[in-house]
Design a protein around this motif. Structure first.
Motif, PDB file in Angstrom:
ATOM      1  N   GLY A  42       5.508 -15.774   4.857  1.00  0.00           N
ATOM      2  CA  GLY A  42       4.808 -14.787   4.053  1.00  0.00           C
ATOM      3  C   GLY A  42       5.651 -14.280   2.902  1.00  0.00           C
ATOM      4  O   GLY A  42       6.875 -14.398   2.888  1.00  0.00           O
ATOM      5  N   TYR A  43       4.969 -13.687   1.931  1.00  0.00           N
ATOM      6  CA  TYR A  43       5.635 -13.243   0.715  1.00  0.00           C
ATOM      7  C   TYR A  43       6.686 -12.182   0.979  1.00  0.00           C
ATOM      8  O   TYR A  43       7.763 -12.185   0.380  1.00  0.00           O
ATOM      9  CB  TYR A  43       4.585 -12.723  -0.272  1.00  0.00           C
ATOM     10  N   ARG A  69      13.946 -10.726  -8.211  1.00  0.00           N
ATOM     11  CA  ARG A  69      12.878 -11.368  -7.434  1.00  0.00           C
ATOM     12  C   ARG A  69      11.689 -11.702  -8.328  1.00  0.00           C
ATOM     13  O   ARG A  69      11.056 -12.741  -8.164  1.00  0.00           O
ATOM     14  CB  ARG A  69      12.443 -10.418  -6.305  1.00  0.00           C
ATOM     15  N   GLU A  70      11.392 -10.814  -9.285  1.00  0.00           N
ATOM     16  CA  GLU A  70      10.279 -11.057 -10.197  1.00  0.00           C
ATOM     17  C   GLU A  70      10.511 -12.318 -11.020  1.00  0.00           C
ATOM     18  O   GLU A  70       9.594 -13.112 -11.237  1.00  0.00           O
ATOM     19  CB  GLU A  70      10.068  -9.850 -11.116  1.00  0.00           C
ATOM     20  N   GLU A  71      11.739 -12.527 -11.470  1.00  0.00           N
ATOM     21  CA  GLU A  71      12.059 -13.728 -12.234  1.00  0.00           C
ATOM     22  C   GLU A  71      11.907 -14.969 -11.364  1.00  0.00           C
ATOM     23  O   GLU A  71      11.388 -16.005 -11.817  1.00  0.00           O
ATOM     24  CB  GLU A  71      13.484 -13.627 -12.771  1.00  0.00           C
ATOM     25  N   PRO A 124      -3.945 -17.515  -0.266  1.00  0.00           N
ATOM     26  CA  PRO A 124      -4.403 -16.276   0.391  1.00  0.00           C
ATOM     27  C   PRO A 124      -3.310 -15.217   0.500  1.00  0.00           C
ATOM     28  O   PRO A 124      -3.594 -14.014   0.434  1.00  0.00           O
ATOM     29  CB  PRO A 124      -4.850 -16.771   1.777  1.00  0.00           C
ATOM     30  N   GLU A 125      -2.066 -15.654   0.670  1.00  0.00           N
ATOM     31  CA  GLU A 125      -0.957 -14.700   0.699  1.00  0.00           C
ATOM     32  C   GLU A 125      -0.883 -13.935  -0.626  1.00  0.00           C
ATOM     33  O   GLU A 125      -0.699 -12.720  -0.651  1.00  0.00           O
ATOM     34  CB  GLU A 125       0.355 -15.454   0.949  1.00  0.00           C
ATOM     35  N   LEU A 126      -1.062 -14.657  -1.712  1.00  0.00           N
ATOM     36  CA  LEU A 126      -1.026 -14.019  -3.025  1.00  0.00           C
ATOM     37  C   LEU A 126      -2.242 -13.140  -3.258  1.00  0.00           C
ATOM     38  O   LEU A 126      -2.132 -12.068  -3.863  1.00  0.00           O
ATOM     39  CB  LEU A 126      -0.938 -15.077  -4.120  1.00  0.00           C
ATOM     40  N   TRP A 127      -3.415 -13.581  -2.799  1.00  0.00           N
ATOM     41  CA  TRP A 127      -4.626 -12.768  -2.968  1.00  0.00           C
ATOM     42  C   TRP A 127      -4.448 -11.406  -2.315  1.00  0.00           C
ATOM     43  O   TRP A 127      -4.771 -10.369  -2.909  1.00  0.00           O
ATOM     44  CB  TRP A 127      -5.833 -13.463  -2.342  1.00  0.00           C
ATOM     45  N   HIS A 132      -2.164  -4.887  -4.036  1.00  0.00           N
ATOM     46  CA  HIS A 132      -1.248  -3.748  -3.977  1.00  0.00           C
ATOM     47  C   HIS A 132      -0.048  -3.878  -4.911  1.00  0.00           C
ATOM     48  O   HIS A 132       0.674  -2.904  -5.096  1.00  0.00           O
ATOM     49  CB  HIS A 132      -0.731  -3.578  -2.538  1.00  0.00           C
ATOM     50  N   ASP A 133       0.166  -5.069  -5.457  1.00  0.00           N
ATOM     51  CA  ASP A 133       1.350  -5.304  -6.281  1.00  0.00           C
ATOM     52  C   ASP A 133       0.903  -5.721  -7.684  1.00  0.00           C
ATOM     53  O   ASP A 133       0.431  -6.841  -7.881  1.00  0.00           O
ATOM     54  CB  ASP A 133       2.203  -6.404  -5.640  1.00  0.00           C
ATOM     55  N   PRO A 134       1.036  -4.829  -8.679  1.00  0.00           N
ATOM     56  CA  PRO A 134       0.571  -5.146 -10.045  1.00  0.00           C
ATOM     57  C   PRO A 134       1.239  -6.383 -10.637  1.00  0.00           C
ATOM     58  O   PRO A 134       0.592  -7.145 -11.368  1.00  0.00           O
ATOM     59  CB  PRO A 134       0.936  -3.886 -10.845  1.00  0.00           C
ATOM     60  N   PHE A 135       2.518  -6.588 -10.325  1.00  0.00           N
ATOM     61  CA  PHE A 135       3.215  -7.755 -10.857  1.00  0.00           C
ATOM     62  C   PHE A 135       2.571  -9.043 -10.338  1.00  0.00           C
ATOM     63  O   PHE A 135       2.278  -9.964 -11.111  1.00  0.00           O
ATOM     64  CB  PHE A 135       4.691  -7.716 -10.472  1.00  0.00           C
ATOM     65  N   VAL A 136       2.330  -9.103  -9.029  1.00  0.00           N
ATOM     66  CA  VAL A 136       1.703 -10.299  -8.449  1.00  0.00           C
ATOM     67  C   VAL A 136       0.271 -10.436  -8.963  1.00  0.00           C
ATOM     68  O   VAL A 136      -0.196 -11.544  -9.248  1.00  0.00           O
ATOM     69  CB  VAL A 136       1.735 -10.243  -6.913  1.00  0.00           C
TER      70      VAL A 136
END
Length: 223
Positions: A42-43, A69-71, A124-127, A132-136
């Motif tokens: 999982g993420y 982590r974002e990069e 689905p993990e990303l969905w 809840h995560d604006p970056f994702v």
């Protein structure tokens, strides 16, 4: 109809200006390790320290290549979507292939890939996380804009009488319909064994839709 294409399972590594081959190999190791952790755990388990440990490297070595982590996530998303774009490009540029057959092949590629473990776990993990995560959320939206691009191009070619906005709605409907099958017929899901039949129905339905839908049908759906 041709037999279903192969799964899209590889990554296309982002190109960087300059740098040594060893550094490119290290970045590939990092991204493949991050993807494996995301799929298997999982993420939220995909922390920078977890990735570094799984790569058997020091944390500082990881941050040399990906400072945050974002990069790292941005590079991972780029590598994933690029692998699909290569496959889409190969289909959409087959010489003398009618647009409806290209539409069939693109849909089959996506539907068949849904049955892979990577796709069933990754998206689905990303969905869920994008709620809840604006970056994702932003990365996922960009990913799907690019994923819909070949559908949109083919639909526009088939239906020059529709407006660009109408073609976008049809492409969005087809994309959303296919993605929604993941939770029912994806890897190890209850209806995965029925995916061949689902694919045939879906492709037939999508081609009929693109051939026959009218502007007034779309306007009626909007009310």
């Amino acid at each position: 109809m041709d037999s279903p294409p192969k799964f899209v399972t590889d990554l296309i590594m982002p190109e960087r200006e300059g740098g040594y081959l060893k550094g490119q190999e290290t970045r590939e190791l990092i991204l493949r390790t991050a993807l494996s952790i995301l799929i298997e755990e999982g993420y939220r388990a995909m922390s920078m320290r977890r990735v570094a440990a799984a790569c058997d490297m020091k944390f500082g070595n990881l941050t040399y290549h990906y400072r945050t982590r974002e990069e790292l996530v941005r590079a991972l998303f780029e590598a994933v979507i690029a692998s699909y774009e290569v496959e889409f490009d190969a289909i959409t540029h087959v010489p003398d292939l009618p647009p409806e057959e290209r539409l069939q092949r693109v849909c089959l590629l996506i539907l068949d890939d849904i049955r892979s473990k990577k796709t069933t776990r990754f998206f689905p993990e990303l969905w869920a996380l994008s709620n809840h995560d604006p970056f994702v959320f932003d990365r996922v939206q960009d990913l799907y804009v690019r994923a819909r691009a070949p559908l949109l191009a083919i639909i526009t070619e088939m239906r020059a009488d529709l407006t660009p906005e109408e073609c976008q709605i049809v492409a969005l409907f087809i994309s959303a319909s296919m993605e929604g099958m993941t939770i029912f017929a994806g890897h190890e899901k209850p209806f995965e064994p029925r995916m061949p039949e689902i694919e045939r129905i879906a492709v037939l339905s999508f081609c009929n839709l693109v051939r026959t839908i009218r502007s007034e049908d779309i306007a009626g759906l909007e009310r």
